[in-house]
Design an enzyme around this catalytic site. Structure first.
Site, PDB file in Angstrom:
ATOM      1  N   THR A   1      29.897 -10.952  -0.815  1.00  0.00           N
ATOM      2  CA  THR A   1      29.427 -10.277   0.408  1.00  0.00           C
ATOM      3  C   THR A   1      29.732 -11.191   1.566  1.00  0.00           C
ATOM      4  O   THR A   1      29.777 -12.397   1.392  1.00  0.00           O
ATOM      5  CB  THR A   1      27.883 -10.109   0.377  1.00  0.00           C
ATOM      6  OG1 THR A   1      27.531  -9.205  -0.635  1.00  0.00           O
ATOM      7  CG2 THR A   1      27.316  -9.592   1.699  1.00  0.00           C
TER       8      THR A   1
ATOM      9  N   VAL B   1      23.641   0.857  -4.997  1.00  0.00           N
ATOM     10  CA  VAL B   1      23.694   0.336  -3.636  1.00  0.00           C
ATOM     11  C   VAL B   1      22.884  -0.958  -3.626  1.00  0.00           C
ATOM     12  O   VAL B   1      21.791  -1.004  -4.189  1.00  0.00           O
ATOM     13  CB  VAL B   1      23.091   1.357  -2.634  1.00  0.00           C
ATOM     14  CG1 VAL B   1      22.893   0.738  -1.263  1.00  0.00           C
ATOM     15  CG2 VAL B   1      24.010   2.582  -2.532  1.00  0.00           C
ATOM     16  N   GLY B   2      23.432  -1.993  -3.007  1.00  0.00           N
ATOM     17  CA  GLY B   2      22.723  -3.272  -2.968  1.00  0.00           C
ATOM     18  C   GLY B   2      21.896  -3.438  -1.700  1.00  0.00           C
ATOM     19  O   GLY B   2      21.534  -2.462  -1.035  1.00  0.00           O
ATOM     20  N   ASP B   3      21.621  -4.689  -1.365  1.00  0.00           N
ATOM     21  CA  ASP B   3      20.769  -4.998  -0.214  1.00  0.00           C
ATOM     22  C   ASP B   3      21.509  -4.958   1.128  1.00  0.00           C
ATOM     23  O   ASP B   3      20.883  -4.810   2.183  1.00  0.00           O
ATOM     24  CB  ASP B   3      20.166  -6.393  -0.372  1.00  0.00           C
ATOM     25  CG  ASP B   3      21.245  -7.474  -0.466  1.00  0.00           C
ATOM     26  OD1 ASP B   3      22.265  -7.245  -1.157  1.00  0.00           O
ATOM     27  OD2 ASP B   3      21.085  -8.538   0.143  1.00  0.00           O
TER      28      ASP B   3
ATOM     29  N   THR C   1      22.921 -13.048   0.750  1.00  0.00           N
ATOM     30  CA  THR C   1      23.935 -12.755  -0.256  1.00  0.00           C
ATOM     31  C   THR C   1      23.264 -13.015  -1.611  1.00  0.00           C
ATOM     32  O   THR C   1      22.222 -13.645  -1.664  1.00  0.00           O
ATOM     33  CB  THR C   1      25.183 -13.661  -0.124  1.00  0.00           C
ATOM     34  OG1 THR C   1      24.772 -15.020  -0.165  1.00  0.00           O
ATOM     35  CG2 THR C   1      25.943 -13.395   1.156  1.00  0.00           C
ATOM     36  N   GLY C   2      23.903 -12.553  -2.660  1.00  0.00           N
ATOM     37  CA  GLY C   2      23.318 -12.760  -3.988  1.00  0.00           C
ATOM     38  C   GLY C   2      22.888 -11.439  -4.587  1.00  0.00           C
ATOM     39  O   GLY C   2      23.334 -10.375  -4.144  1.00  0.00           O
TER      40      GLY C   2
ATOM     41  N   GLY D   1      21.491  -8.322  -4.922  1.00  0.00           N
ATOM     42  CA  GLY D   1      20.900  -7.443  -3.919  1.00  0.00           C
ATOM     43  C   GLY D   1      19.575  -6.842  -4.355  1.00  0.00           C
ATOM     44  O   GLY D   1      18.683  -6.616  -3.532  1.00  0.00           O
TER      45      GLY D   1
HETATM   46  N1  ASP Z   1      24.207  -8.837  -2.129  1.00  0.00           N
HETATM   47  C1  ASP Z   1      25.364  -8.135  -2.609  1.00  0.00           C
HETATM   48  C2  ASP Z   1      24.915  -6.925  -3.356  1.00  0.00           C
HETATM   49  O1  ASP Z   1      23.960  -7.012  -4.111  1.00  0.00           O
HETATM   50  C3  ASP Z   1      26.265  -8.962  -3.472  1.00  0.00           C
HETATM   51  C4  ASP Z   1      26.484 -10.405  -3.095  1.00  0.00           C
HETATM   52  O2  ASP Z   1      26.055 -10.835  -2.054  1.00  0.00           O
HETATM   53  O3  ASP Z   1      27.072 -11.164  -3.858  1.00  0.00           O
HETATM   54  O4  ASP Z   1      25.553  -5.904  -3.255  1.00  0.00           O
END
Ligand code: ASP
Length: 314
Positions: A176, A205-207, A227-228, A230
């Site tokens: 992200t 759908v993520g965050d 990030t990470g 979600g």
């Molecule tokens: N946060 C993003 C999601 O969950 C993925 C990421 O940041 O690596 O879609």
């Protein structure tokens, strides 16, 4: 007065100069955020954002994005968008030209078509190869009980547990970009754009497009983006929590650490990161699993500066 600056997560590192040029010309934070995010979306070597994103289990690349204005607290977001590359710009148009905050799937695509956005094939040869290799080989390594049937997980064994598969994919298979800016008029804007978790379930759908989870800003207190995983930022309302912690007087670093502690309390071995700045222009970041670097430039910087956030252990 805070000197205009821009900061971002890993994927933004090589593109912050685009945003800082815009801020140096006296333009606004929203423009700096949008243009920087667009450059990352066009980078096909980044497999977690825009063109070149790794598809979902059905082989489709679907994008999520959001943008927020700290002066008005207006926000726009789109989720599960196929065939349109610059979702950050579609999100901005949702904010500026629709009565809504979040459009998803077919509706978001229709909105983009109506506004004249160009269609783009998002699946690159590399991403397609990755997907095919996963189907043919890696899927079985993740667990003999898993198989793909018409793009969906199917199991031949009785102890089938979809969580097992998803946990085994984590933590490195996703990406992200967060871009956050502070302009000459002391206005803040934030943008997040992503293709989400690799090989996610169709519809996931993520965050990133969820205001308050992956993205939040407020001129009075500051900004935070995640990030990470979600799912964790959604459960914890992380981005808004960090901004509220800064409102109560915590520094950006303390606020980020506090929100990562909360994540550590709810799951084993989480994989989450947040970066933030406050209304004084102080910056910070924290992660549950590494000394998270983030990248910063102000209008006097000659080059991108790497700053290090804290690693919040259990
Ligand atoms: N946060 C993003 C999601 O969950 C993925 C990421 O940041 O690596 O879609």
């Amino acid at each position: 007065m805070v000197k205009p600056f821009i900061m971002g997560s890993d994927s933004a590192k090589n593109f912050l100069e685009i945003g800082i040029k815009i801020l140096s010309e006296g333009k606004n934070a929203l423009d700096a955020v949008e243009q920087t995010c667009k450059a990352v979306e066009s980078n096909q070597d980044d497999h977690g954002v825009g063109l070149g994103g790794i598809p979902n289990l059905a082989g489709e690349v679907t994008l999520d994005a959001s943008i927020m204005c700290g002066r008005t607290l207006n926000a726009g977001a789109v989720a599960h968008v196929r065939d349109y590359l610059h979702v950050i710009s579609i999100a901005r148009r949702v904010m500026e030209e629709s009565p809504h905050v979040l459009l998803v799937g077919d509706g978001a695509e229709l909105f983009a078509e109506h506004l004249g956005f160009e269609k783009t094939k998002l699946l690159t040869p590399y991403a397609e190869e990755f997907y095919n290799a996963f189907k043919e080989k890696r899927l079985h390594e993740l667990g003999p009980e898993f198989d793909l049937d018409k793009g969906y997980l199917r199991a031949d064994e009785q102890d089938y547990d979809i969580n097992k598969w998803f946990e085994r994919l984590e933590p490195h298979m996703r990406g992200t970009v967060d871009v956050m800016a502070f302009d000459i008029n002391q206005n803040i804007a934030t943008g997040v754009t992503t293709s989400g978790t690799y090989l996610k379930l169709p519809g996931r759908v993520g965050d990133s497009p969820i205001i308050g989870a992956g993205n939040y800003c407020d001129n009075r207190y500051g900004a935070a983006c995640c990030t990470g995983t979600g799912e964790l930022a959604i459960r914890n309302g992380s981005a808004r929590a960090v901004v509220v912690y800064m409102k109560t007087g915590m520094s950006p670093t303390e606020a980020c650490e506090e929100s990562m502690k909360e994540i550590q309390e709810i799951v084993e071995k989480p994989s989450m990161n947040v970066i933030a700045f406050n209304s004084l222009g102080e910056t910070g970041g924290a992660s549950t699993h590494r000394e998270i670097p983030y990248y910063y430039m102000n209008i006097d910087s000659q080059r991108v500066e790497t700053r290090k956030g804290s690693w919040v252990k259990k």
